[in-house]
Motif scaffolding. Sequence first.
Motif, mmCIF file in Angstrom:
data_model
loop_
_atom_site.group_PDB
_atom_site.id
_atom_site.type_symbol
_atom_site.label_atom_id
_atom_site.label_comp_id
_atom_site.label_asym_id
_atom_site.label_seq_id
_atom_site.Cartn_x
_atom_site.Cartn_y
_atom_site.Cartn_z
ATOM 1 N N THR A 1 -4.946 -0.449 12.508
ATOM 2 C CA THR A 1 -6.280 -0.332 12.210
ATOM 3 C C THR A 1 -6.100 0.395 10.852
ATOM 4 N N VAL A 2 -6.779 -0.319 10.076
ATOM 5 C CA VAL A 2 -6.787 0.514 8.721
ATOM 6 C C VAL A 2 -8.265 0.812 8.440
ATOM 7 N N GLN A 3 -8.471 1.970 7.721
ATOM 8 C CA GLN A 3 -9.965 2.601 7.586
ATOM 9 C C GLN A 3 -10.679 1.859 6.436
ATOM 10 N N LYS A 4 -11.845 1.610 6.669
ATOM 11 C CA LYS A 4 -12.602 0.632 5.875
ATOM 12 C C LYS A 4 -12.965 1.560 4.661
ATOM 13 N N LEU B 1 -10.502 -4.047 10.682
ATOM 14 C CA LEU B 1 -11.701 -3.726 10.346
ATOM 15 C C LEU B 1 -12.867 -4.443 11.079
#
Length: 134
Positions: free
Chosen positions: A46-49, A133
């Motif tokens: 999970t990447v941060q927006k 995202l």
Amino acid sequence: MKNMNKWLILPLLFAMQACTPSQANNQANDTPTVQTTPPATPQPQTVQKAAGVWIDVRTADEYQAGHLSDAHHIPHDEIAGKIASLVPDKNTPINVYCRSGRRSEIALQELKKLGYTNLTNHGAYDDLVKQGLK
């Protein structure tokens, strides 16, 4: 006489060879059996927006079919006429995406021409979703 000896010796050689264990059989029996488990399926990271304004530059139908939360919809061919009302400060971070990255690159180039400075083309919507995202 010599020809007769050949005919007697050959069957004898074959018979002797059949009675002795072959080297291949010994190697097969001496090899340990190793079981391996398949590698674990990698979990999507999970990447941060990224901070800033997110703009989906796809068509209205594509946007309605699914888009990132908080993403504004401005089709790539309308970005020049609509961006100033959404983002008046030209230093505000602007993040664009589309289906493959092609239209978002066109939008990014238009924004550069208008003087916007903090721009990122995030490419394909599906890739962003796969990255975690929403």
